[in-house]
Design a protein around this motif. Structure first.
Motif, short mmCIF file in Angstrom:
data_model
loop_
_atom_site.label_atom_id
_atom_site.label_comp_id
_atom_site.label_asym_id
_atom_site.label_seq_id
_atom_site.Cartn_x
_atom_site.Cartn_y
_atom_site.Cartn_z
N LYS A 5 -8.10 5.83 0.65
CA LYS A 5 -7.10 6.83 1.02
C LYS A 5 -7.78 7.94 1.81
O LYS A 5 -8.96 8.22 1.61
CB LYS A 5 -6.46 7.42 -0.23
CG LYS A 5 -5.58 6.46 -0.98
CD LYS A 5 -4.93 7.14 -2.15
CE LYS A 5 -4.00 6.17 -2.87
NZ LYS A 5 -3.28 6.84 -3.97
N LEU A 6 -7.02 8.57 2.67
CA LEU A 6 -7.54 9.67 3.48
C LEU A 6 -8.14 10.76 2.60
O LEU A 6 -9.18 11.33 2.93
CB LEU A 6 -6.44 10.24 4.38
CG LEU A 6 -6.84 11.36 5.33
CD1 LEU A 6 -7.95 10.91 6.27
CD2 LEU A 6 -5.63 11.83 6.12
N LEU A 34 -8.18 2.44 6.29
CA LEU A 34 -7.77 3.78 5.88
C LEU A 34 -6.29 3.75 5.55
O LEU A 34 -5.47 3.38 6.39
CB LEU A 34 -8.07 4.77 7.01
CG LEU A 34 -7.83 6.24 6.72
CD1 LEU A 34 -8.70 6.71 5.54
CD2 LEU A 34 -8.13 7.07 7.96
N LEU A 36 -2.90 5.49 4.93
CA LEU A 36 -2.27 6.72 5.37
C LEU A 36 -0.83 6.79 4.89
O LEU A 36 -0.26 5.79 4.43
CB LEU A 36 -2.30 6.80 6.90
CG LEU A 36 -3.67 6.68 7.54
CD1 LEU A 36 -3.54 6.49 9.04
CD2 LEU A 36 -4.50 7.91 7.21
N ASP A 38 1.73 6.87 6.64
CA ASP A 38 2.61 6.04 7.47
C ASP A 38 2.10 4.62 7.63
O ASP A 38 2.46 3.93 8.57
CB ASP A 38 2.81 6.69 8.84
CG ASP A 38 1.57 6.62 9.72
OD1 ASP A 38 0.46 6.57 9.16
OD2 ASP A 38 1.71 6.62 10.95
N GLU A 40 -1.43 1.96 7.45
CA GLU A 40 -2.88 1.85 7.38
C GLU A 40 -3.46 1.65 8.76
O GLU A 40 -2.79 1.18 9.67
CB GLU A 40 -3.30 0.71 6.44
CG GLU A 40 -2.73 -0.64 6.82
CD GLU A 40 -3.02 -1.70 5.79
OE1 GLU A 40 -3.41 -2.81 6.20
OE2 GLU A 40 -2.86 -1.44 4.59
N ARG A 41 -4.72 2.05 8.90
CA ARG A 41 -5.44 1.92 10.17
C ARG A 41 -6.87 1.50 9.86
O ARG A 41 -7.41 1.83 8.82
CB ARG A 41 -5.50 3.25 10.94
CG ARG A 41 -4.17 3.89 11.26
CD ARG A 41 -3.48 3.20 12.41
NE ARG A 41 -2.36 3.93 12.96
CZ ARG A 41 -1.21 4.17 12.36
NH1 ARG A 41 -0.99 3.76 11.15
NH2 ARG A 41 -0.25 4.83 12.98
N HIS A 66 -9.83 13.62 11.97
CA HIS A 66 -8.54 14.32 11.94
C HIS A 66 -8.00 14.55 13.35
O HIS A 66 -6.78 14.60 13.54
CB HIS A 66 -8.65 15.63 11.16
CG HIS A 66 -8.68 15.40 9.68
ND1 HIS A 66 -7.54 15.23 8.93
CD2 HIS A 66 -9.71 15.29 8.82
CE1 HIS A 66 -7.87 15.03 7.67
NE2 HIS A 66 -9.18 15.06 7.57
N LEU A 69 -6.30 11.07 14.33
CA LEU A 69 -5.23 10.52 13.49
C LEU A 69 -3.87 10.77 14.13
O LEU A 69 -3.65 11.82 14.72
CB LEU A 69 -5.24 11.18 12.11
CG LEU A 69 -6.31 10.75 11.14
CD1 LEU A 69 -6.24 11.62 9.89
CD2 LEU A 69 -6.17 9.29 10.77
N ALA A 73 0.31 10.57 10.09
CA ALA A 73 -0.63 9.97 9.15
C ALA A 73 -0.76 10.70 7.83
O ALA A 73 -1.11 10.11 6.82
CB ALA A 73 -2.00 9.85 9.80
N VAL A 74 -0.49 11.98 7.81
CA VAL A 74 -0.76 12.76 6.61
C VAL A 74 0.48 13.16 5.83
O VAL A 74 0.38 13.86 4.84
CB VAL A 74 -1.60 14.02 6.95
CG1 VAL A 74 -2.98 13.62 7.41
CG2 VAL A 74 -0.90 14.87 7.97
#
Length: 84
Positions: A5-6, A34, A36, A38, A40-41, A66, A69, A73-74
């Motif tokens: 997770k971020l 990762l 997120l 919204d 994953e990346r 950051h 991103l 994403a957050v």
């Protein structure tokens, strides 16, 4: 491959040796997904989008992550942390 997770990204970045080149960071992080708000990346792919060719510290790499991103994403798209 690992998922992170971020909010837990520091644990992954702490395993790298700094300073680190962008190419080396991409190679080290290409097997990390990762997670997120919204979706994953791929972390290596995100780092590859950076315009920096070297990261001096974990803080440096985190700040640059950051910057690349996607806005969503957050959390909720375009949601602020609070208003007046």
């Amino acid at each position: 491959m690992s998922d992170v997770k971020l909010s837990r990204i520091d644990a992954v970045f702490a395993d790298l040796e700094y300073p680190i080149t962008q190419d080396h960071a991409v190679t080290e992080l290409e097997d990390v997904t990762l997670l997120l708000a919204d979706g994953e990346r791929n972390l290596g792919t995100l780092v590859e989008k950076s315009e920096r060719d070297r990261f001096e510290s974990m803080d440096d790499l985190r700040a640059e992550l950051h910057n690349v991103l996607p806005r969503e994403a957050v959390g909720e798209p375009y949601q602020s942390e609070g208003e007046g």
